[in-house]
Write a protein that holds these residues in place. Structure first.
Motif, PDB file in Angstrom:
ATOM      1  N   LEU B 223       0.844  -1.207   0.000  1.00  0.00           N
ATOM      2  CA  LEU B 223       0.000   0.000   0.000  1.00  0.00           C
ATOM      3  C   LEU B 223       0.875   1.252   0.000  1.00  0.00           C
ATOM      4  O   LEU B 223       0.571   2.253  -0.637  1.00  0.00           O
ATOM      5  N   GLN B 224       1.962   1.139   0.729  1.00  0.00           N
ATOM      6  CA  GLN B 224       2.910   2.237   0.786  1.00  0.00           C
ATOM      7  C   GLN B 224       3.431   2.568  -0.610  1.00  0.00           C
ATOM      8  O   GLN B 224       3.529   3.731  -0.986  1.00  0.00           O
ATOM      9  N   TYR B 225       3.723   1.527  -1.374  1.00  0.00           N
ATOM     10  CA  TYR B 225       4.178   1.726  -2.752  1.00  0.00           C
ATOM     11  C   TYR B 225       3.119   2.455  -3.577  1.00  0.00           C
ATOM     12  O   TYR B 225       3.430   3.355  -4.355  1.00  0.00           O
ATOM     13  N   ILE B 226       1.876   2.037  -3.412  1.00  0.00           N
ATOM     14  CA  ILE B 226       0.788   2.659  -4.182  1.00  0.00           C
ATOM     15  C   ILE B 226       0.672   4.135  -3.792  1.00  0.00           C
ATOM     16  O   ILE B 226       0.483   5.013  -4.645  1.00  0.00           O
ATOM     17  N   TYR B 227       0.821   4.373  -2.509  1.00  0.00           N
ATOM     18  CA  TYR B 227       0.777   5.762  -2.042  1.00  0.00           C
ATOM     19  C   TYR B 227       1.880   6.591  -2.713  1.00  0.00           C
ATOM     20  O   TYR B 227       1.639   7.669  -3.240  1.00  0.00           O
ATOM     21  N   TYR B 228       3.081   6.048  -2.719  1.00  0.00           N
ATOM     22  CA  TYR B 228       4.185   6.787  -3.339  1.00  0.00           C
ATOM     23  C   TYR B 228       3.969   6.956  -4.837  1.00  0.00           C
ATOM     24  O   TYR B 228       4.374   7.952  -5.426  1.00  0.00           O
ATOM     25  N   GLN B 229       3.333   5.961  -5.455  1.00  0.00           N
ATOM     26  CA  GLN B 229       3.047   6.088  -6.881  1.00  0.00           C
ATOM     27  C   GLN B 229       2.167   7.323  -7.122  1.00  0.00           C
ATOM     28  O   GLN B 229       2.422   8.119  -8.028  1.00  0.00           O
ATOM     29  N   ILE B 230       1.148   7.475  -6.291  1.00  0.00           N
ATOM     30  CA  ILE B 230       0.243   8.616  -6.458  1.00  0.00           C
ATOM     31  C   ILE B 230       0.983   9.917  -6.172  1.00  0.00           C
ATOM     32  O   ILE B 230       0.853  10.889  -6.916  1.00  0.00           O
ATOM     33  N   VAL B 231       1.796   9.916  -5.124  1.00  0.00           N
ATOM     34  CA  VAL B 231       2.570  11.122  -4.803  1.00  0.00           C
ATOM     35  C   VAL B 231       3.516  11.464  -5.954  1.00  0.00           C
ATOM     36  O   VAL B 231       3.697  12.630  -6.300  1.00  0.00           O
ATOM     37  N   SER B 232       4.074  10.440  -6.576  1.00  0.00           N
ATOM     38  CA  SER B 232       5.032  10.725  -7.649  1.00  0.00           C
ATOM     39  C   SER B 232       4.346  11.383  -8.842  1.00  0.00           C
ATOM     40  O   SER B 232       4.981  12.062  -9.630  1.00  0.00           O
ATOM     41  N   LEU B 233       3.041  11.192  -8.961  1.00  0.00           N
ATOM     42  CA  LEU B 233       2.310  11.829 -10.051  1.00  0.00           C
ATOM     43  C   LEU B 233       1.929  13.267  -9.723  1.00  0.00           C
ATOM     44  O   LEU B 233       1.802  14.096 -10.610  1.00  0.00           O
ATOM     45  N   LEU B 234       1.729  13.532  -8.435  1.00  0.00           N
ATOM     46  CA  LEU B 234       1.144  14.834  -8.085  1.00  0.00           C
ATOM     47  C   LEU B 234       1.981  15.686  -7.148  1.00  0.00           C
ATOM     48  O   LEU B 234       1.768  16.898  -7.083  1.00  0.00           O
TER      49      LEU B 234
END
Lengths: 204, 542
Positions: B223-234
């Motif tokens: 889940l942490q990875y998914i969170y960072y994925q979203i942060v990396s976009l925005l």
């Protein structure tokens, strides 16, 4: 930057809603390829193609921008310095056509062209191969007249009339380019140097 | 409780948001200081989390259709700090277990049948998006991931459409809020072979629903990875800004067109051992050739260029970085994911803003992404701090190409790309089927190709989940192990961790424990011999 000697570099920028087929149109034109798989563009894709316009060798720098909102919110520094702007919409989507006005305005604000009222816009309706058309040829032309743009339509999928708008974009871009190179020299060298500059361009 | 929650996040952050200074000291003797080894996500959190999770359980009674039902809500609270409460909690666990029943509401989230889900290799996931969320097929997916805003608005679902799930996500948010109101934090719900794990990273809430035997910690890591994925976009700054101004903002608007990045990251989490090991793997290449490639890249520098990364598929060829700047493996995996998921970079040169959240969650870098040749696997990523730097980066690439193509090393590199992996037979241990070896100091790992018995995607995922189990055991927060040997019907496994490396081996089921342990030394010897080919030993700065 683009005022180098040698082939003239023209910057053409493709904008329009997400999913209208900007990347497809560009790929069809430059690489002669088409894929049905849709994948939103990440950031901006850059491709160049060298063509010949009325005796001038021109390198078209085509900037394929992402239509998704995420990238809009980030500002668009790449609009600057464009010689021609292609507004792309999907003929089966009224919304994508209506959005062009906003895209155009955004371009004029962000791109800061020297002469906004005279900046060349090419409007391209894509996906004419599909049957559920929502935007008529007439409607599109009408709007083009209002904004003093030129209208083309075709299909990247079927390879229908994809070349024409780019050629026209190159021509109009070239006019824009020449006009501004001359204007530039005029601005900086008002008195004696202008004639000499003109002579130089005649020789080459 | 507010304070408690903050403390938990703070310890998490300090454990993972590796500040440059700390890394420099830790990594001083690292052969590849350019790569930052994985600070285990969860390790810093673990003491916090596990003590409470294992020691306390809270029973939530739901008044659903007169059905007496219960499920475990793992939470931690002040009360649990006392021994008395602990006892109480343990008792409730027992009673809870005996009356554990299938719960209607939960049934909506997960179903019982263990139908193996099939990921087709086709990367376009539009079909799974259209899936009917009330169908059995939707319910029977092995692992669901949901992302919602704190207002309960759906942001992402792995399967089905977000619209169709708005009420389900509403329920999730209700659970989070309900437990929060009691000054608790919901961690996970365990019920009937399925697990629901919550990760609140304000302004987002991430929920994983799994019927695999993954530990909570592993799921949190994902889940942490998914969170960072979203942060990396925005960027986190933008994310916070949006929700501060408009709590009920529909974030899908901004994420439109990038959902596939999250979809692909989830597939990677199931298939790529690098994400498990917090490491990346290299393209095997003779060190002399690698040095030439690296120095060509090193010479193609520019004022605002921070990282130059050359990839061959999912393998690192070389990485050059600005002095004193480090790239965290999570950021690197996000870059890998971006490049691997997008086909458009093949057509020309890509220029995109990207936030590297482990480096800095506040701002964007700008990445120039292009393949060396149209049909090549070799992809060059140049990361700049300046958004107007496209032409500079394009020039850097040109310079690099000019240099490289003059050298014979380019040919050697192209040859190496053709066989990006090696067979386990090269090691010369007959019973050994597969292994993962991670060098802790460099944050790099090596692994042979999957042998015949693990050719299918399902088998590979199964083997990886076995490795994941071993990994969980070795890194258990309260009872970490140094060795772990496990006999199974289909294979025997051995895992070992030292201060220098982590090793996971998979043997045929007929191997004896003694010969398995003997194999470790033989393998280590082989790796030492091949080291300069399998790893990047001389990292470079500009």
């Amino acid at each position: 930057m683009s005022d180098k000697k040698g082939p003239i570099t023209l910057k053409v920028i493709l904008i329009g809603n997400s999913g209208v087929g900007k990347s497809s149109v560009m790929n069809r034109y430059v690489n002669h390829r088409f894929t049905n798989m849709y994948r939103a563009t990440v950031g901006t894709d850059f491709l160049s193609k060298t063509i010949n316009i009325d005796g001038d060798t021109v390198t078209l720098q085509i900037w394929d921008t992402a239509g998704t909102e995420r990238f809009q919110s980030l500002g668009t520094p790449l609009y600057r310095g464009a010689h021609c702007c292609m507004l792309v919409f999907d003929v089966t989507s009224k919304a994508s056509f209506s959005a062009l006005d906003g895209w155009r305005k955004e371009f004029l604000i962000q791109g800061e062209p020297k002469d906004p009222s005279d900046f060349p816009f090419i409007v391209l309706g894509n996906k004419t191969d599909l049957s559920d058309r929502e935007v008529s040829d007439k409607l599109a032309r009408q709007w083009c007249e209002e904004i003093r743009g030129e209208y083309f339509e075709g299909s990247a999928k079927e390879d229908l009339d994809v070349e024409k708008p780019f050629l026209r974009a190159a021509q109009r871009g070239l006019q824009q380019y020449k006009k501004h190179t001359l204007e530039n020299t005029g601005h900086f060298q008002i008195t004696c140097k202008q004639p000499r500059e003109t002579r130089n361009t005649c020789e080459c | 409780m507010e304070g408690e929650a903050q403390k938990a996040t703070a310890s998490w952050e300090s454990g993972t948001l590796a500040p440059v200074d700390r890394l420099r000291s830790v990594r001083a003797d690292s052969p590849i200081p350019g790569l930052v080894e994985g600070t285990e996500p969860g390790r810093s959190l673990s003491h916090y989390q596990w003590d409470y999770i294992t020691d306390c359980a809270l029973i939530l009674k739901t008044a659903g259709a007169g059905q007496k039902s219960a499920m475990f809500i793992h939470a931690h609270s002040f009360e649990d700090l006392t021994a008395e409460a602990e006892e109480e909690a343990l008792r409730t666990v027992d009673s809870g277990r005996s009356e554990e029943q299938h719960e209607e509401g939960l049934k909506a989230l997960v179903a019982e049948q263990n139908i193996d889900e099939q990921h087709s290799n086709d990367l376009s996931d539009s079909r799974t998006k259209e899936e009917d969320v009330s169908s059995e097929a939707w319910r029977s997916h092995k692992k669901h991931v949901f992302v919602l805003s704190e207002a309960g608005k759906p942001i992402y679902t792995r399967y089905g459409t977000e619209e169709a799930l708005s009420s389900t996500m509403g329920v999730m948010m209700a659970l989070v809020s309900f437990v929060e109101a009691e000054k608790n934090i919901i961690r996970s719900i365990h019920a009937d072979g399925c697990k629901v794990v919550f990760l609140t990273k304000s302004p987002l809430v991430l929920v994983g629903v799994s019927r695999t035997c993954q530990s909570d910690k592993e799921m949190l890591r994902e889940l942490q990875y998914i969170y960072y994925q979203i942060v990396s976009l925005l960027t986190l700054t933008q994310l916070n800004h949006i929700f501060q101004h408009k709590q009920n903002y529909d974030l899908r608007r901004l994420l439109a067109g990038s959902e596939y990045l999250t979809d692909n990251l989830l597939i990677r989490l199931e298939r790529d051992p690098g994400l498990l090991l917090s490491a990346v793997t290299c393209l095997p290449l003779a060190s002399s050739s690698r040095d030439v490639v690296s120095s060509s890249l090193q010479a193609a520098k520019s004022k605002n260029l921070v990282f130059s990364i050359l990839l061959a598929g999912d393998r690192l060829v070389t990485l050059v970085r600005k002095k004193d700047q480090f790239l965290h493996h999570i950021d690197l995996h996000l870059v890998f994911n971006l490049v691997g998921s997008s086909s458009s970079f093949r057509e020309g040169e890509g220029w995109t803003p990207i936030c590297l959240p482990k480096f800095n969650t506040a701002g964007f870098f700008h990445a120039h992404i292009s393949y060396l040749e149209p049909a090549s696997q070799l992809c060059l990523i140049l990361v700049s701090t300046d958004r107007e730097d496209f032409f500079n980066m394009s020039d850097c690439k040109q310079k690099f190409m000019e240099r490289l193509s003059k050298r014979s090393a380019y040919q050697a590199l192209k040859e190496a790309v053709k066989c990006p992996s090696y067979s386990v037979a090269q090691v010369g241990i007959p019973e050994l089927r597969h292994f993962l070896y991670k060098s802790k100091s460099s944050g790099l790992y090596t692994s042979p190709e999957f042998p015949m018995v693990y050719q299918s995607d399902e088998e590979q995922e199964r083997l990886l989940s076995l490795y994941q189990e071993l990994h969980s055991c070795l890194h258990h927060p309260t009872r970490p192990l140094r060795y772990y040997y496990r006999c199974r019907e289909t294979e025997n496994l051995l895992a070992q961790v030292t201060s220098g490396f982590e090793l996971y081996l998979c043997f045929s089921p007929l191997v004896t424990k003694a010969s398995a342990f003997a194999a470790v030394n033989k393998l280590l010897k082989w790796i030492r011999k091949e080291e300069d080919r399998l790893f990047i030993l001389s990292p470079l700065t500009y």
